[in-house]
Design a protein around this motif. Structure first.
Motif, PDB file in Angstrom:
ATOM      1  N   HIS A   3      11.030  -1.980   1.249  1.00 32.34           N
ATOM      2  CA  HIS A   3       9.647  -2.096   1.714  1.00 32.34           C
ATOM      3  C   HIS A   3       8.815  -0.966   1.123  1.00 32.34           C
ATOM      4  O   HIS A   3       9.313   0.145   0.925  1.00 32.34           O
ATOM      5  N   VAL A   4       7.542  -1.257   0.861  1.00 33.31           N
ATOM      6  CA  VAL A   4       6.624  -0.226   0.379  1.00 33.31           C
ATOM      7  C   VAL A   4       5.226  -0.510   0.932  1.00 33.31           C
ATOM      8  O   VAL A   4       4.822  -1.667   1.066  1.00 33.31           O
ATOM      9  N   LEU A   5       4.534   0.553   1.280  1.00 29.63           N
ATOM     10  CA  LEU A   5       3.129   0.463   1.675  1.00 29.63           C
ATOM     11  C   LEU A   5       2.330   1.197   0.613  1.00 29.63           C
ATOM     12  O   LEU A   5       2.535   2.385   0.385  1.00 29.63           O
ATOM     13  N   CYS A   6       1.444   0.494  -0.061  1.00 26.26           N
ATOM     14  CA  CYS A   6       0.627   1.082  -1.124  1.00 26.26           C
ATOM     15  C   CYS A   6      -0.792   1.292  -0.613  1.00 26.26           C
ATOM     16  O   CYS A   6      -1.430   0.356  -0.123  1.00 26.26           O
ATOM     17  N   CYS A   7      -1.273   2.505  -0.711  1.00 28.57           N
ATOM     18  CA  CYS A   7      -2.649   2.787  -0.336  1.00 28.57           C
ATOM     19  C   CYS A   7      -3.221   3.736  -1.382  1.00 28.57           C
ATOM     20  O   CYS A   7      -2.507   4.527  -1.985  1.00 28.57           O
ATOM     21  N   GLY A  31      -3.130  -1.266  -6.156  1.00 28.57           N
ATOM     22  CA  GLY A  31      -3.051  -2.716  -6.327  1.00 28.57           C
ATOM     23  C   GLY A  31      -1.999  -3.115  -7.333  1.00 28.57           C
ATOM     24  O   GLY A  31      -1.216  -4.054  -7.107  1.00 28.57           O
ATOM     25  N   ASN A  32      -1.949  -2.404  -8.455  1.00 30.18           N
ATOM     26  CA  ASN A  32      -0.954  -2.713  -9.483  1.00 30.18           C
ATOM     27  C   ASN A  32       0.460  -2.419  -9.010  1.00 30.18           C
ATOM     28  O   ASN A  32       1.381  -3.210  -9.256  1.00 30.18           O
ATOM     29  N   VAL A  33       0.661  -1.291  -8.349  1.00 33.57           N
ATOM     30  CA  VAL A  33       2.003  -0.940  -7.847  1.00 33.57           C
ATOM     31  C   VAL A  33       2.462  -1.988  -6.833  1.00 33.57           C
ATOM     32  O   VAL A  33       3.604  -2.463  -6.898  1.00 33.57           O
ATOM     33  N   ALA A  34       1.605  -2.364  -5.900  1.00 32.50           N
ATOM     34  CA  ALA A  34       1.978  -3.354  -4.892  1.00 32.50           C
ATOM     35  C   ALA A  34       2.349  -4.687  -5.538  1.00 32.50           C
ATOM     36  O   ALA A  34       3.377  -5.286  -5.204  1.00 32.50           O
ATOM     37  N   ALA A  44       5.996  -5.758  -0.253  1.00 34.42           N
ATOM     38  CA  ALA A  44       4.895  -4.839  -0.559  1.00 34.42           C
ATOM     39  C   ALA A  44       3.693  -5.135   0.320  1.00 34.42           C
ATOM     40  O   ALA A  44       3.313  -6.291   0.503  1.00 34.42           O
ATOM     41  N   ARG A  45       3.107  -4.071   0.854  1.00 34.95           N
ATOM     42  CA  ARG A  45       1.882  -4.158   1.647  1.00 34.95           C
ATOM     43  C   ARG A  45       0.834  -3.267   0.988  1.00 34.95           C
ATOM     44  O   ARG A  45       1.162  -2.230   0.427  1.00 34.95           O
ATOM     45  N   ALA A  46      -0.414  -3.688   1.095  1.00 35.72           N
ATOM     46  CA  ALA A  46      -1.525  -2.881   0.595  1.00 35.72           C
ATOM     47  C   ALA A  46      -2.411  -2.507   1.776  1.00 35.72           C
ATOM     48  O   ALA A  46      -2.702  -3.348   2.631  1.00 35.72           O
ATOM     49  N   ALA A  47      -2.828  -1.249   1.834  1.00 34.73           N
ATOM     50  CA  ALA A  47      -3.694  -0.779   2.908  1.00 34.73           C
ATOM     51  C   ALA A  47      -4.904  -0.089   2.304  1.00 34.73           C
ATOM     52  O   ALA A  47      -4.782   0.637   1.318  1.00 34.73           O
ATOM     53  N   GLY A  48      -6.060  -0.328   2.879  1.00 35.86           N
ATOM     54  CA  GLY A  48      -7.270   0.319   2.409  1.00 35.86           C
ATOM     55  C   GLY A  48      -8.505  -0.441   2.842  1.00 35.86           C
ATOM     56  O   GLY A  48      -8.434  -1.364   3.663  1.00 35.86           O
ATOM     57  N   VAL A  49      -9.618  -0.062   2.283  1.00 38.04           N
ATOM     58  CA  VAL A  49     -10.902  -0.680   2.584  1.00 38.04           C
ATOM     59  C   VAL A  49     -11.412  -1.366   1.324  1.00 38.04           C
ATOM     60  O   VAL A  49     -11.412  -0.780   0.244  1.00 38.04           O
ATOM     61  N   VAL A  68       1.783  -9.929  -2.184  1.00 41.24           N
ATOM     62  CA  VAL A  68       1.481  -8.709  -1.448  1.00 41.24           C
ATOM     63  C   VAL A  68       0.928  -9.068  -0.065  1.00 41.24           C
ATOM     64  O   VAL A  68       0.049  -9.922   0.051  1.00 41.24           O
ATOM     65  N   ASP A  69       1.425  -8.400   0.959  1.00 44.47           N
ATOM     66  CA  ASP A  69       0.901  -8.550   2.321  1.00 44.47           C
ATOM     67  C   ASP A  69      -0.403  -7.755   2.400  1.00 44.47           C
ATOM     68  O   ASP A  69      -0.417  -6.551   2.180  1.00 44.47           O
ATOM     69  N   THR A  70      -1.503  -8.430   2.693  1.00 44.33           N
ATOM     70  CA  THR A  70      -2.819  -7.788   2.707  1.00 44.33           C
ATOM     71  C   THR A  70      -3.383  -7.619   4.119  1.00 44.33           C
ATOM     72  O   THR A  70      -4.575  -7.358   4.282  1.00 44.33           O
ATOM     73  N   ASP A  71      -2.535  -7.751   5.134  1.00 46.32           N
ATOM     74  CA  ASP A  71      -3.017  -7.642   6.519  1.00 46.32           C
ATOM     75  C   ASP A  71      -3.625  -6.280   6.832  1.00 46.32           C
ATOM     76  O   ASP A  71      -4.402  -6.150   7.781  1.00 46.32           O
ATOM     77  N   ASP A  72      -3.267  -5.249   6.065  1.00 47.98           N
ATOM     78  CA  ASP A  72      -3.791  -3.903   6.317  1.00 47.98           C
ATOM     79  C   ASP A  72      -4.991  -3.554   5.440  1.00 47.98           C
ATOM     80  O   ASP A  72      -5.394  -2.394   5.378  1.00 47.98           O
ATOM     81  N   LEU A  73      -5.566  -4.546   4.765  1.00 47.61           N
ATOM     82  CA  LEU A  73      -6.817  -4.323   4.029  1.00 47.61           C
ATOM     83  C   LEU A  73      -7.980  -4.634   4.970  1.00 47.61           C
ATOM     84  O   LEU A  73      -8.012  -5.702   5.594  1.00 47.61           O
ATOM     85  N   MET A  74      -8.916  -3.725   5.076  1.00 53.06           N
ATOM     86  CA  MET A  74     -10.078  -3.913   5.948  1.00 53.06           C
ATOM     87  C   MET A  74     -11.298  -4.207   5.072  1.00 53.06           C
ATOM     88  O   MET A  74     -11.635  -3.394   4.206  1.00 53.06           O
ATOM     89  N   ALA A  75     -11.922  -5.343   5.306  1.00 55.92           N
ATOM     90  CA  ALA A  75     -13.125  -5.706   4.558  1.00 55.92           C
ATOM     91  C   ALA A  75     -14.353  -5.186   5.292  1.00 55.92           C
ATOM     92  O   ALA A  75     -14.528  -5.426   6.480  1.00 55.92           O
ATOM     93  N   ARG A  76     -15.186  -4.462   4.548  1.00 58.38           N
ATOM     94  CA  ARG A  76     -16.416  -3.896   5.131  1.00 58.38           C
ATOM     95  C   ARG A  76     -17.598  -4.151   4.201  1.00 58.38           C
ATOM     96  O   ARG A  76     -17.457  -4.099   2.985  1.00 58.38           O
ATOM     97  N   ALA A  77     -18.751  -4.369   4.805  1.00 59.36           N
ATOM     98  CA  ALA A  77     -19.967  -4.621   4.023  1.00 59.36           C
ATOM     99  C   ALA A  77     -20.533  -3.353   3.408  1.00 59.36           C
ATOM    100  O   ALA A  77     -21.251  -3.401   2.413  1.00 59.36           O
ATOM    101  N   ASP A  78     -20.229  -2.194   3.993  1.00 61.65           N
ATOM    102  CA  ASP A  78     -20.809  -0.950   3.482  1.00 61.65           C
ATOM    103  C   ASP A  78     -19.869  -0.237   2.541  1.00 61.65           C
ATOM    104  O   ASP A  78     -20.049   0.825   2.086  1.00 61.65           O
TER     105      ASP A  78
END
Length: 78
Positions: A3-7, A31-34, A44-49, A68-78
């Motif tokens: 398992h790996v978490l890429c941020c 993104g590339n590593v994940a 592989a999971r990716a975390a970030g905004v 890639v599991d993207t459940d930990d990516l947070m989408a924001r308008a700003d």
């Protein structure tokens, strides 16, 4: 299974040739590593905004297609 978490830096790469857009793909260091580790069989999971715009949706979709599991990516308008 490993398992790996890429941020870190996750971007949408635009590939063009002679001024013509050829492809949009998830990129950036994290993104590339994940995506590469998912291809090699890691969980592989990716975390970030990311943006909540079309580019952010394309980026997230491309990562998902790469496994890639993207459940930990947070989408924001700003």
């Amino acid at each position: 299974m490993k398992h790996v978490l890429c941020c870190g830096y996750i971007a949408l790469d635009l590939v063009s040739y002679k001024g013509r857009l050829i492809r949009r793909a998830a990129g950036g260091t994290a993104g590339n590593v994940a995506a590469n580790l998912a291809f090699l069989g890691w969980r592989a999971r990716a975390a970030g905004v990311i943006g909540s715009d079309a580019a952010g949706r394309t980026l997230q979709s491309d990562l998902r297609r790469s496994g890639v599991d993207t459940d930990d990516l947070m989408a924001r308008a700003d």
